[in-house]
Scaffold this active site. Structure first.
Site, short mmCIF file in Angstrom:
data_model
loop_
_atom_site.label_atom_id
_atom_site.label_comp_id
_atom_site.label_asym_id
_atom_site.label_seq_id
_atom_site.Cartn_x
_atom_site.Cartn_y
_atom_site.Cartn_z
N ASP A 184 0.85 -1.19 0.00
CA ASP A 184 0.00 0.00 0.00
C ASP A 184 0.89 1.25 0.00
O ASP A 184 1.85 1.33 0.78
CB ASP A 184 -0.87 -0.05 1.27
CG ASP A 184 -1.99 0.98 1.28
OD1 ASP A 184 -2.40 1.42 0.19
OD2 ASP A 184 -2.47 1.31 2.38
N HIS A 185 0.59 2.20 -0.86
CA HIS A 185 1.31 3.49 -0.92
C HIS A 185 2.83 3.36 -0.94
O HIS A 185 3.52 3.94 -0.07
CB HIS A 185 0.89 4.40 0.24
CG HIS A 185 -0.53 4.87 0.16
ND1 HIS A 185 -0.94 5.85 -0.72
CD2 HIS A 185 -1.64 4.47 0.81
CE1 HIS A 185 -2.24 6.04 -0.59
NE2 HIS A 185 -2.70 5.21 0.32
N GLU A 190 -1.40 6.13 -8.73
CA GLU A 190 -2.38 7.13 -8.26
C GLU A 190 -2.19 8.43 -9.02
O GLU A 190 -1.07 8.89 -9.24
CB GLU A 190 -2.22 7.38 -6.75
CG GLU A 190 -3.11 8.53 -6.24
CD GLU A 190 -3.30 8.55 -4.71
OE1 GLU A 190 -3.21 7.48 -4.07
OE2 GLU A 190 -3.53 9.65 -4.18
N GLY A 245 -8.10 7.97 7.34
CA GLY A 245 -8.36 8.22 8.75
C GLY A 245 -9.84 8.33 9.09
O GLY A 245 -10.72 8.10 8.25
N HIS A 278 -9.36 4.87 -2.30
CA HIS A 278 -8.66 4.90 -1.01
C HIS A 278 -9.53 5.65 0.00
O HIS A 278 -10.54 6.24 -0.37
CB HIS A 278 -7.31 5.63 -1.16
CG HIS A 278 -6.25 4.76 -1.75
ND1 HIS A 278 -5.14 4.38 -1.05
CD2 HIS A 278 -6.14 4.19 -2.98
CE1 HIS A 278 -4.39 3.60 -1.83
NE2 HIS A 278 -4.97 3.48 -3.02
N GLY A 279 -9.11 5.61 1.24
CA GLY A 279 -9.83 6.36 2.27
C GLY A 279 -11.30 5.98 2.30
O GLY A 279 -12.18 6.84 2.46
N SER A 280 -11.58 4.68 2.18
CA SER A 280 -12.98 4.27 2.00
C SER A 280 -13.59 3.59 3.21
O SER A 280 -14.56 2.84 3.08
CB SER A 280 -13.08 3.37 0.76
OG SER A 280 -12.89 4.17 -0.38
N SER A 281 -13.06 3.88 4.37
CA SER A 281 -13.74 3.40 5.58
C SER A 281 -15.05 4.15 5.73
O SER A 281 -15.15 5.34 5.39
CB SER A 281 -12.86 3.62 6.82
OG SER A 281 -11.95 2.56 6.94
N THR A 285 -9.19 2.13 8.57
CA THR A 285 -9.70 2.80 9.77
C THR A 285 -10.84 2.04 10.45
O THR A 285 -10.86 1.92 11.68
CB THR A 285 -10.15 4.23 9.40
OG1 THR A 285 -8.98 4.95 8.97
CG2 THR A 285 -10.79 4.95 10.57
P1 13P Z 1 -9.22 4.47 5.52
O1 13P Z 1 -8.38 5.31 6.43
O2 13P Z 1 -10.47 5.18 5.11
O3 13P Z 1 -9.52 3.14 6.08
O4 13P Z 1 -8.37 4.24 4.18
C1 13P Z 1 -7.35 3.29 4.11
C2 13P Z 1 -6.54 3.43 2.87
O5 13P Z 1 -6.88 4.10 1.92
C3 13P Z 1 -5.27 2.68 2.85
O6 13P Z 1 -4.53 2.94 1.69
O1 G3H Z 2 -2.65 4.55 3.84
C1 G3H Z 2 -3.16 4.47 4.93
C2 G3H Z 2 -3.33 3.21 5.67
O2 G3H Z 2 -4.38 3.38 6.57
C3 G3H Z 2 -2.07 2.74 6.34
O3 G3H Z 2 -1.74 3.58 7.37
O4 G3H Z 2 0.67 4.21 7.10
O5 G3H Z 2 -0.46 4.27 9.35
O6 G3H Z 2 0.10 2.09 8.26
P1 G3H Z 2 -0.25 3.54 8.06
ZN ZN Z 3 -4.64 4.88 0.89
#
Ligand code: 13P
Ligand code: G3H
Ligand code: ZN
Length: 340
Positions: free
Chosen positions: A83-84, A142, A193, A226-229, A272
């Site tokens: 991830d990232h 991205e 987050g 992303h950010g899909s919580s 999250t």
């Molecule tokens: P959330 O913080 O919304 O769960 O997103 C996680 C994410 O995008 C990890 O790459």
């Molecule tokens: O990209 C965001 C994910 O929630 C991972 O977070 O970098 O704190 O492990 P982290």
């Molecule tokens: Zn992300």
């Protein structure tokens, strides 16, 4: 079944109109929770580790935990995803560790904070695509930068700054043609987050219409949210009931994600919600049984709470009941696929 390339899973999801949750892990319990949820719902899974997760858990522990997950769950297709990734080197080291998919996030510079130029993003993404595809490994890229459009919210940008960094559909089209990435993360107003929105998001802050436009232009590219919580109120309430102090907040409604899945979203990143579930469960034990000190007394309920969240997402995204239908492809199969 060995870990499989993410591309195979996303292709199957596209052919059958569903999405696949990509859940972040840092330790054994989170991996176990995802595998239990996958087994109970017969779902293929994407397990992902950030750079922070890799350094927290140490690559070697993580690698062996993932191999154990594959060994213990032979019927579940599992993709292991970086991830990232902040640089080609991070992606290459993930590939060396057996990850079957990597994200080269060239939307930001290597510091993971500063927005980069289009040319920089193309350059680093191309480097990763070239090496990864030669090994059958999938690449997510991205374009645009994540951030919440509401003032004061969002992990990185907020307000006007975030709006300026939303994905430009025309640029997305050019970027995919320039890089040949398999999957594309798009910025549509979500942020990482718990604090994404101050009220239930409307179209002006969560721009689902961008997804439709990008999918129209790039029907064969798997889109990633992303950010899909969803940041359910019930999870925040549990934390606060047991001594937490989280303000009211809103995430991405599951219905919005389901809308996205109708328009090309195939990978949905969730971290999250699981963090909230774990924290609430641990706080409950600490509050209700302050005399307990065996980690299993709170890690077990924490793991169980995560199972419930992951299962709910798997069902909502449509990946449930698909595990046995995903074709079994190896990295070698994908090497040939990319050569054609
Ligand atoms: P959330 O913080 O919304 O769960 O997103 C996680 C994410 O995008 C990890 O790459
Ligand atoms: O990209 C965001 C994910 O929630 C991972 O977070 O970098 O704190 O492990 P982290
Ligand atoms: Zn992300």
């Amino acid at each position: 079944m060995p870990l499989i390339p993410m591309r195979t899973m996303l292709d199957h999801a596209a052919e059958n109109n569903y999405g696949v949750g990509a859940f972040n892990v840092n330790n054994m319990e989170q991996i176990q929770a995802i595998m239990t949820a996958a087994t109970e719902t017969n779902s293929p899974v994407i397990v992902q580790a950030s750079r922070g997760a890799r350094s927290y858990s140490d690559d070697n522990y993580l690698r062996h935990l993932m191999l154990a997950a594959a060994e213990l769950n032979p019927k579940i297709p599992i993709a292991m995803h970086q991830d990232h990734g902040n640089s080609p080197e991070t992606c290459f080291s993930a590939i060396d560790q057996g990850f079957t998919s990597v994200m080269m996030d060239g939307s930001l510079q290597a510091d993971g904070k500063t927005p980069s130029s289009y040319d920089y993003n193309v350059d680093v993404t191309r480097q990763v695509v070239e090496k990864a595809h030669a090994l059958g490994v999938t690449v997510e890229a991205e374009i645009g930068c994540l951030g919440g459009i509401e003032d004061g919210h969002g992990a990185g940008f907020s307000g006007e700054e975030a709006a300026e960094h939303l994905t430009d559909p025309e640029e997305a089209e050019r970027f995919v043609n320039d890089t040949n990435c398999d999957a594309l993360a798009v910025a549509i107003g979500t942020s990482h987050g718990a604090y994404k929105f101050t009220k239930k998001p409307t179209d002006d802050v969560l721009k689902m219409e961008l997804i439709k436009d990008i999918h129209r232009r790039l029907p064969n590219t798997h889109l990633v949210m992303h950010g899909s919580s969803s940041v359910p109120k019930e999870l925040i309430d549990i934390i606060n009931e047991f001594g937490g102090e989280m303000p009211a907040t809103y995430g991405v409604p599951v219905e919005a994600i389901q809308q996205g899945i109708k328009h090309g979203v195939r990978k949905i990143n969730v971290d999250t919600d699981n963090r909230l579930a774990i924290t609430g469960a641990i706080r409950r034990v600490f509050t209700e049984s302050p005399g307990k000190f065996d980690p299993r007394d709170y890690m077990k309920p924490a793991r169980a709470a995560m199972v419930e969240v992951v299962k709910a997402r798997m069902i909502a995204f449509g990946q449930a009941e698909q595990a046995d239908k995903v074709p079994v492809r190896t990295l070698d199969d994908l090497k040939k696929f990319y050569l054609v």
